[in-house]
Design a protein around this motif. Structure first.
Motif, mmCIF file in Angstrom:
data_model
loop_
_atom_site.group_PDB
_atom_site.id
_atom_site.type_symbol
_atom_site.label_atom_id
_atom_site.label_comp_id
_atom_site.label_asym_id
_atom_site.label_seq_id
_atom_site.Cartn_x
_atom_site.Cartn_y
_atom_site.Cartn_z
ATOM 1 N N GLN A 66 0.810 -1.212 0.000
ATOM 2 C CA GLN A 66 0.000 0.000 0.000
ATOM 3 C C GLN A 66 0.849 1.271 0.000
ATOM 4 O OE1 GLN A 66 -3.306 0.216 2.664
ATOM 5 N NE2 GLN A 66 -4.064 -1.825 2.142
ATOM 6 N N GLN A 67 2.142 1.141 0.302
ATOM 7 C CA GLN A 67 3.020 2.305 0.324
ATOM 8 C C GLN A 67 3.705 2.552 -1.012
ATOM 9 O OE1 GLN A 67 2.905 4.195 3.092
ATOM 10 N NE2 GLN A 67 1.430 2.637 3.785
ATOM 11 N N LEU A 68 3.492 1.672 -1.962
ATOM 12 C CA LEU A 68 4.172 1.806 -3.250
ATOM 13 C C LEU A 68 3.339 2.640 -4.209
ATOM 14 C CD1 LEU A 68 5.443 -1.851 -3.773
ATOM 15 C CD2 LEU A 68 6.721 0.096 -2.863
ATOM 16 N N SER A 69 3.972 3.616 -4.820
ATOM 17 C CA SER A 69 3.273 4.426 -5.819
ATOM 18 C C SER A 69 4.092 4.575 -7.100
ATOM 19 C CB SER A 69 2.937 5.811 -5.249
ATOM 20 O OG SER A 69 4.103 6.461 -4.784
ATOM 21 N N ASP A 80 5.039 -7.332 -7.610
ATOM 22 C CA ASP A 80 3.868 -8.048 -7.096
ATOM 23 C C ASP A 80 4.248 -9.440 -6.606
ATOM 24 O OD1 ASP A 80 2.060 -6.004 -7.486
ATOM 25 O OD2 ASP A 80 1.422 -6.690 -9.460
ATOM 26 N N GLY A 81 5.168 -10.099 -7.311
ATOM 27 C CA GLY A 81 5.628 -11.415 -6.872
ATOM 28 C C GLY A 81 6.349 -11.348 -5.543
ATOM 29 N N ASN A 246 -5.172 -14.210 -6.606
ATOM 30 C CA ASN A 246 -5.561 -12.811 -6.628
ATOM 31 C C ASN A 246 -5.028 -12.196 -7.909
ATOM 32 O OD1 ASN A 246 -6.041 -10.063 -6.255
ATOM 33 N ND2 ASN A 246 -5.772 -10.207 -4.052
ATOM 34 N N LEU A 247 -5.856 -12.234 -8.951
ATOM 35 C CA LEU A 247 -5.437 -11.787 -10.272
ATOM 36 C C LEU A 247 -5.030 -10.325 -10.287
ATOM 37 C CD1 LEU A 247 -5.152 -12.104 -13.319
ATOM 38 C CD2 LEU A 247 -7.633 -11.863 -13.526
ATOM 39 N N ILE A 248 -5.627 -9.494 -9.437
ATOM 40 C CA ILE A 248 -5.302 -8.064 -9.430
ATOM 41 C C ILE A 248 -4.016 -7.798 -8.661
ATOM 42 C CG2 ILE A 248 -6.069 -5.763 -8.716
ATOM 43 C CD1 ILE A 248 -8.928 -6.635 -9.197
ATOM 44 N N ALA A 249 -3.939 -8.257 -7.419
ATOM 45 C CA ALA A 249 -2.820 -7.888 -6.551
ATOM 46 C C ALA A 249 -1.622 -8.816 -6.677
ATOM 47 C CB ALA A 249 -3.286 -7.855 -5.095
ATOM 48 N N ALA A 250 -1.843 -10.068 -7.090
ATOM 49 C CA ALA A 250 -0.736 -11.020 -7.179
ATOM 50 C C ALA A 250 -0.823 -11.819 -8.471
ATOM 51 C CB ALA A 250 -0.740 -11.948 -5.965
ATOM 52 N N PRO A 251 -0.773 -11.142 -9.619
ATOM 53 C CA PRO A 251 -0.851 -11.869 -10.888
ATOM 54 C C PRO A 251 0.339 -12.815 -11.050
ATOM 55 C CG PRO A 251 -0.161 -9.589 -11.246
ATOM 56 C CD PRO A 251 -0.569 -9.694 -9.809
ATOM 57 N N GLY A 252 0.058 -14.021 -11.558
ATOM 58 C CA GLY A 252 1.120 -14.984 -11.791
ATOM 59 C C GLY A 252 1.566 -15.746 -10.571
ATOM 60 N N SER A 410 -2.859 0.608 -10.746
ATOM 61 C CA SER A 410 -1.767 1.402 -10.183
ATOM 62 C C SER A 410 -0.908 0.490 -9.334
ATOM 63 C CB SER A 410 -2.311 2.576 -9.356
ATOM 64 O OG SER A 410 -3.305 2.150 -8.448
ATOM 65 N N ALA A 411 0.250 0.989 -8.927
ATOM 66 C CA ALA A 411 1.221 0.136 -8.233
ATOM 67 C C ALA A 411 0.649 -0.478 -6.967
ATOM 68 C CB ALA A 411 2.482 0.941 -7.910
ATOM 69 N N ASN A 412 -0.126 0.300 -6.220
ATOM 70 C CA ASN A 412 -0.743 -0.243 -4.998
ATOM 71 C C ASN A 412 -2.194 -0.650 -5.231
ATOM 72 O OD1 ASN A 412 -2.070 2.210 -5.136
ATOM 73 N ND2 ASN A 412 -1.070 3.088 -3.345
ATOM 74 N N HIS A 413 -2.628 -0.634 -6.490
ATOM 75 C CA HIS A 413 -3.966 -1.063 -6.913
ATOM 76 C C HIS A 413 -5.071 -0.186 -6.346
ATOM 77 C CE1 HIS A 413 -1.670 -4.435 -8.322
ATOM 78 N NE2 HIS A 413 -1.292 -4.707 -7.092
#
Length: 500
Positions: A66-69, A80-81, A246-252, A410-413
């Motif tokens: 959440q701190q990443l922008s 994300d990985g 979690n396809l949005i926050a943790a794709p792959g 976005s980076a923190n979704h």
């Protein structure tokens, strides 16, 4: 029940958790019973030596994601990985916390020295890699991210910001630890699961009408602006599509959510689905132009049922136990804005509303809302409602409906989306899009709460360390409507019509 099974990439820490958790699988769906039995026996035998360390209910780590922008697009996959591996490390540390109660009772420094300290070191190594990946991709990593490496133990009696805001009197850990004769610890609520507990429930009659105190999730539509609605019917997951991705926050990443989701709409939405996969997939929506994916964590009735995932990561192996409850109704509706017309959502726009980690993160991004049919003017965010006979449990989520006009993620979704302001308008630089409102209705036997114990509770699936708290409820959406249908949605809303 069926589930999505295409898997490719599993963080190493998750494999460690799987091996450890598999040792705890027991009968009747009480998957973490071995963890909790040791806590229960040790509390009986060593009640007089209960230390502060032994009272720690869970692990509280700063949310690095959440701190990443400023994360360049070409670094986001790797970042994300890394964040998913960090989540697995927390899960692993929580499992160790739950299985070492005897050692904790005898050594006040045990948790710090053997769990939290090593966890902080591992997180520091991942943060260093995240910083390196951002900088290599042309971004500028925040040098202060190192400050987020250290984690803390949360005592059962220590509340977190936002806890108790609706029902009052809640103690964060959620039970009368050590006060009921049995001396039960946080990890045993009487049915072998780490939550929910009696203090997580409230009689809906005890909730004041119109008392929900949260700017998040305000309904965007009103008497002015764009007053129409568009309803899409996508069923209630009749196809039994479940996974813990979690396809949005943790794709792959396999098991990136550490809890199981219900899916309606798009039928190809595991962690490895590309935008092209989503566009080419089948849909459960009646309107075949809507291939959007709508998903949320499942509810379970902790009644001893051994589900299809009782031995799996994301399911029973991570404390998500009991019978999965499908909604009796899943109402998906798009509404307008109080102050203006709405514009079309871009295809593949991703929105997360609520926070799966809000028990430890605090309520800044929380957007849970629980009620009962016939009482929907009474909404609670941090309690599960006890509904009277003939009334059903209701979960609602009003999504962010202000878009930055440029980005589908976005980076923190979160930064590409915003909630409407108090007057219903969007913040500067954002424009109004159709607001998704999800209303889920469940037939659930009302749990019994007696003498500080809850029998046959229901609970939302959660990250293990979040203890199944109701405030962690959340909802996810990826827009995969075709252009014609999206234009129809916008025209309908802006013209004040009710369409479907």
């Amino acid at each position: 029940m069926g589930r999505n099974t295409r898997k490719r990439r599993t963080p190493l820490a998750a494999k460690v958790v799987a091996g450890a958790a598999a040792l705890a699988v027991g009968g009747g769906g009480l998957v973490w019973a071995n963890f909790n039995a040791s806590a229960h026996e040790e509390n009986r035998a060593h009640n007089r030596t209960r230390s502060a360390a032994a009272q720690i209910a869970t692990i509280d780590c700063p949310d690095v994601g959440q701190q990443l922008s400023d994360v360049p697009d070409r670094a986001r996959g790797e970042v994300d990985g890394e964040l998913a591996t960090m989540d697995s490390q927390i899960t692993n540390a929580y499992q160790r916390l739950a299985t070492t109660r005897r050692a904790q009772a005898g050594d006040a420094r045990f948790v710090e020295n053997t769990i939290l300290g090593p966890l902080g070191d591992r997180r520091k190594a991942i943060i260093d890699r995240i910083q390196l990946e951002i900088n290599r991709a042309g971004g500028k990593a925040d040098d202060n991210l190192d400050d987020l490496a250290e984690c803390q133990g949360r005592p059962a009696e220590q509340p977190q910001d936002g806890d108790g805001q609706d029902g009052g009197g809640q103690d964060g850990g959620g039970q009368n630890d050590g006060q009921d004769g049995d001396g039960q610890g946080q990890d045993d609520n009487g049915n072998g699961a780490a939550g929910p507990v009696a203090d997580d429930f409230i009689d809906i009659n005890d909730v004041q009408p119109n008392s929900r105190n949260s700017q998040n999730g305000l309904a965007a539509n009103g008497d002015g602006g764009s007053t129409g609605t568009f309803t899409t019917d996508c069923g209630v997951n009749e196809n039994n599509l479940f996974n813990s991705d979690n396809l949005i926050a943790a794709p792959g990443v396999d098991n990136g959510a550490h809890h199981v989701h219900d899916y309606v709409g798009n039928q190809d939405n595991d962690a490895f689905s590309s935008d092209q996969d989503l566009a080419n997939a089948d849909t459960s929506c009646q309107n075949q132009g809507d291939k959007s994916t709508y998903y949320w964590p499942v509810l379970r009735l902790q009644d001893g049922t051994e589900e299809f995932d009782a031995n799996d990561l994301g399911g029973g192996a991570e404390g998500n136990i009991g019978r999965i409850l499908k909604p009796a109704q899943a109402e998906l509706k798009f509404v307008g804005n109080q102050q203006s017309d709405v514009v079309a959502m871009p295809k593949f726009l991703r929105i997360i509303t609520g926070d799966a980690k809000s028990f430890t993160n605090g309520d800044a991004n929380a957007n849970s809302s629980w009620s009962c049919t016939g009482f929907e003017d009474r909404q609670v965010t941090d309690k599960y409602p006890l509904c009277p006979d003939g009334s059903q449990v209701v979960r609602t989520a009003n999504f962010q409906s202000c878009w930055d006009g440029q980005n589908t993620d976005s980076a923190n979704h979160r930064d590409h989306m915003a909630f409407v302001q108090q007057d219903g308008s969007c913040p500067n630089g954002f424009q109004a899009i159709p607001q998704l409102q999800v209303r889920l209705v469940y037939d659930i036997p009302t749990p019994t709460v007696e003498n500080g114990q809850v029998q046959n509770p229901y609970a939302v699936d959660s990250f293990p360390e979040q203890l199944h708290k109701p405030i962690t409820d959340h909802n996810d959406f990826i827009n995969v409507m075709d252009e014609d249908l999206m234009n129809e949605v916008v025209d309908c809303i802006n013209s004040g019509e009710d369409c479907q």
